[in-house]
Design a protein around this motif. Structure first.
Motif, short mmCIF file in Angstrom:
data_model
loop_
_atom_site.label_atom_id
_atom_site.label_comp_id
_atom_site.label_asym_id
_atom_site.label_seq_id
_atom_site.Cartn_x
_atom_site.Cartn_y
_atom_site.Cartn_z
N ARG A 105 0.80 -1.22 0.00
CA ARG A 105 0.00 0.00 0.00
C ARG A 105 0.84 1.27 0.00
NH1 ARG A 105 -5.35 1.37 1.85
NH2 ARG A 105 -5.44 3.59 2.34
N LEU A 106 1.93 1.29 0.75
CA LEU A 106 2.65 2.53 0.99
C LEU A 106 3.94 2.68 0.19
CD1 LEU A 106 2.28 2.65 4.89
CD2 LEU A 106 0.79 3.69 3.17
N VAL A 107 4.54 1.59 -0.26
CA VAL A 107 5.85 1.66 -0.90
C VAL A 107 5.79 1.35 -2.39
CG1 VAL A 107 8.19 0.70 -0.94
CG2 VAL A 107 7.04 1.11 1.25
N LEU A 108 5.13 0.26 -2.77
CA LEU A 108 5.15 -0.20 -4.15
C LEU A 108 4.42 0.71 -5.15
CD1 LEU A 108 4.84 -4.08 -3.98
CD2 LEU A 108 6.87 -2.67 -4.32
N PRO A 109 3.34 1.43 -4.77
CA PRO A 109 2.64 2.22 -5.78
C PRO A 109 3.52 3.20 -6.55
CG PRO A 109 1.28 2.02 -3.84
CD PRO A 109 2.61 1.41 -3.48
N SER A 110 4.51 3.79 -5.90
CA SER A 110 5.37 4.75 -6.59
C SER A 110 6.48 4.08 -7.38
CB SER A 110 5.99 5.73 -5.57
OG SER A 110 6.86 5.02 -4.68
N ILE A 111 6.61 2.75 -7.25
CA ILE A 111 7.70 2.01 -7.90
C ILE A 111 7.20 1.16 -9.06
CG2 ILE A 111 9.41 0.17 -7.53
CD1 ILE A 111 9.71 1.18 -4.67
N VAL A 112 6.07 0.50 -8.87
CA VAL A 112 5.60 -0.51 -9.83
C VAL A 112 5.37 0.08 -11.22
CG1 VAL A 112 3.65 -1.99 -10.43
CG2 VAL A 112 4.66 -2.11 -8.15
N THR A 113 4.63 1.17 -11.30
CA THR A 113 4.29 1.72 -12.62
C THR A 113 5.52 2.16 -13.41
OG1 THR A 113 2.08 2.38 -11.90
CG2 THR A 113 2.96 3.49 -13.84
N PRO A 114 6.42 2.97 -12.83
CA PRO A 114 7.61 3.33 -13.62
C PRO A 114 8.50 2.15 -13.96
CG PRO A 114 7.79 4.17 -11.37
CD PRO A 114 6.38 3.70 -11.55
N PHE A 115 8.57 1.15 -13.08
CA PHE A 115 9.40 -0.02 -13.37
C PHE A 115 8.83 -0.80 -14.55
CE2 PHE A 115 9.99 -4.66 -12.72
CZ PHE A 115 11.36 -4.72 -12.98
N LEU A 116 7.53 -1.07 -14.54
CA LEU A 116 6.93 -1.85 -15.62
C LEU A 116 6.89 -1.07 -16.93
CD1 LEU A 116 4.07 -3.74 -13.75
CD2 LEU A 116 6.31 -4.61 -14.47
N MET A 154 20.91 -13.34 3.20
CA MET A 154 20.29 -12.66 2.07
C MET A 154 20.95 -11.30 1.87
SD MET A 154 17.63 -14.35 0.68
CE MET A 154 16.80 -15.89 1.06
N ILE A 155 20.91 -10.81 0.65
CA ILE A 155 21.33 -9.45 0.37
C ILE A 155 20.14 -8.54 0.62
CG2 ILE A 155 22.07 -7.86 -1.45
CD1 ILE A 155 23.61 -10.14 -2.70
N ALA A 156 20.34 -7.47 1.35
CA ALA A 156 19.26 -6.53 1.69
C ALA A 156 19.55 -5.17 1.06
CB ALA A 156 19.12 -6.40 3.20
N LEU A 157 18.58 -4.65 0.33
CA LEU A 157 18.72 -3.37 -0.36
C LEU A 157 17.60 -2.44 0.11
CD1 LEU A 157 20.03 -1.71 -2.72
CD2 LEU A 157 18.32 -2.76 -4.22
N PRO A 158 17.92 -1.26 0.62
CA PRO A 158 16.87 -0.34 1.06
C PRO A 158 15.91 -0.01 -0.09
CG PRO A 158 19.01 0.42 1.81
CD PRO A 158 19.27 -0.70 0.84
N ILE A 159 14.63 0.01 0.22
CA ILE A 159 13.62 0.33 -0.77
C ILE A 159 12.54 1.18 -0.09
CG2 ILE A 159 12.36 -1.82 -0.33
CD1 ILE A 159 11.54 -1.86 -3.27
N GLY A 160 12.10 2.23 -0.74
CA GLY A 160 11.09 3.09 -0.15
C GLY A 160 11.69 4.05 0.85
N PHE A 294 17.00 -1.07 -10.95
CA PHE A 294 16.03 0.03 -10.95
C PHE A 294 15.93 0.67 -9.58
CE2 PHE A 294 11.70 1.68 -10.51
CZ PHE A 294 11.59 2.49 -11.64
N ILE A 295 15.87 -0.15 -8.53
CA ILE A 295 15.78 0.37 -7.16
C ILE A 295 17.06 1.12 -6.80
CG2 ILE A 295 15.60 -0.26 -4.72
CD1 ILE A 295 13.00 -0.47 -6.38
N ARG A 296 18.20 0.57 -7.17
CA ARG A 296 19.47 1.26 -6.87
C ARG A 296 19.55 2.61 -7.56
NH1 ARG A 296 23.41 -4.07 -7.12
NH2 ARG A 296 23.30 -4.55 -4.88
N SER A 297 19.01 2.70 -8.77
CA SER A 297 19.07 3.96 -9.51
C SER A 297 18.22 5.04 -8.88
CB SER A 297 18.63 3.73 -10.95
OG SER A 297 17.23 3.48 -11.03
N ARG A 298 17.22 4.62 -8.06
CA ARG A 298 16.34 5.57 -7.41
C ARG A 298 16.89 6.06 -6.10
NH1 ARG A 298 10.81 5.37 -8.97
NH2 ARG A 298 10.14 5.59 -6.82
#
Length: 298
Positions: A105-116, A154-160, A294-298
């Protein structure tokens, strides 16, 4: 041999999804084709692999053992086939993410559309699950969780957002009628709208100020499943039923509109934002590799 391999993939899809219909949805095929594939596999092996009832599909002991061995083996097969992706102009395939409802609800909406839009040949399959799961055993390529729920190795990458807060609020009408709490323990005398994990556990409300941590376990008229029915609790708070304690971003529209009034704001606890986590293996599937970049570029 090709058919046998497809049958193994079909069997694993059913086990991981815990059903033929759900497995068909996850694998992009039909439930009938999965059922036929499993029947062929059982006939070939001469042993029942699944117990089927009208309510559930669960592996037998033999099926569970087979699925356990197939997860890494078929993962290697998929990785080998995915090497071809590096020769394409754009990556293709399915990326399966396992995320909690708050992230969906709070993190993916701003990521999914530009990624796809950037990778139109990738299909994103998002499984929303608030309980702790073995991401790989669940058939997912990566997960998003908060640091206290991350799997090891696991490798952990900050997102959001890198920092978030829990906010406490109630409607002005409720607070005018019941009074405004000045300390977290005052909530024990208020009607509080609580959440419950799928396991049945009800998390306590935690507050922090000047290094002091206070945990309270208030009661109230409404208990909802975290993730699945949180919006019901939010609307109940807006309607004046009681006090709610939730992610600030979830409540922000109602705080900004005045429908909800902040409570105990100096005590709101700040915590680290979510992480994308995935196996630290040398070869990542092309869709996951594209998402990580894509996440790293943001």
């Amino acid at each position: 041999m090709t058919t046998e391999l497809q049958d193994l993939f079909a069997f694993l899809a059913v086990v991981q999804a815990k059903g033929f219909r759900e497995g068909a949805r996850a694998s992009g095929t039909s439930a009938s084709s999965l059922s036929e594939a499993v029947r062929r596999l059982e006939t070939r092996l001469g042993v029942r692999l699944l117990n089927r009832t009208t309510r559930s599909v669960l592996p037998t002991e033999a099926g569970a053992r087979l699925a356990e061995r197939l997860v890494p083996a078929l993962g290697e097969v998929e990785a080998a086939l995915d090497v071809v992706n590096s020769f394409r102009d754009r990556p293709t395939g399915t990326l399966r993410l396992n995320v909690p409802a708050t992230v969906a609800r709070l993190v993916l909406p701003s990521i999914v559309t530009p990624f796809l839009k950037a990778y139109p040949e990738i299909r994103l399959d998002v499984i929303v699950e608030d309980s702790f799961v073995d991401m790989l055993a669940a058939g997912c390529d990566a997960g998003i969780r908060y640091d206290e729920r991350l799997e090891q190795d696991m490798i952990a990458l900050p997102i959001g957002p890198r920092f978030q807060r829990f906010a406490t609020a109630a409607s002005p009408d409720y607070l005018n009628a019941r009074g405004r709490p000045e300390h977290p323990r005052d909530l024990l005398g208020h009607a509080c709208l609580r959440g419950q994990f799928a396991s049945g556990a009800i998390p306590t409300w935690e507050f922090e100020r000047d290094g002091e941590i206070v945990r309270v376990d208030p009661t109230g008229p409404l208990l909802v499943r975290l993730g699945a029915a949180v919006d019901l609790a939010v609307e109940a708070a807006v309607g004046g039923l009681g006090v709610i304690h939730l992610f600030e971003d979830w409540l922000r529209p109602h705080l900004d509109s005045g429908a909800l009034e902040p409570v105990l704001e100096p005590w709101w606890q700040t915590f680290t934002g979510p992480f994308l986590y995935y196996p630290g293996r040398r070869h990542l599937p092309a869709p996951l590799r594209a998402f990580v970049e894509f996440i790293r570029s943001r």
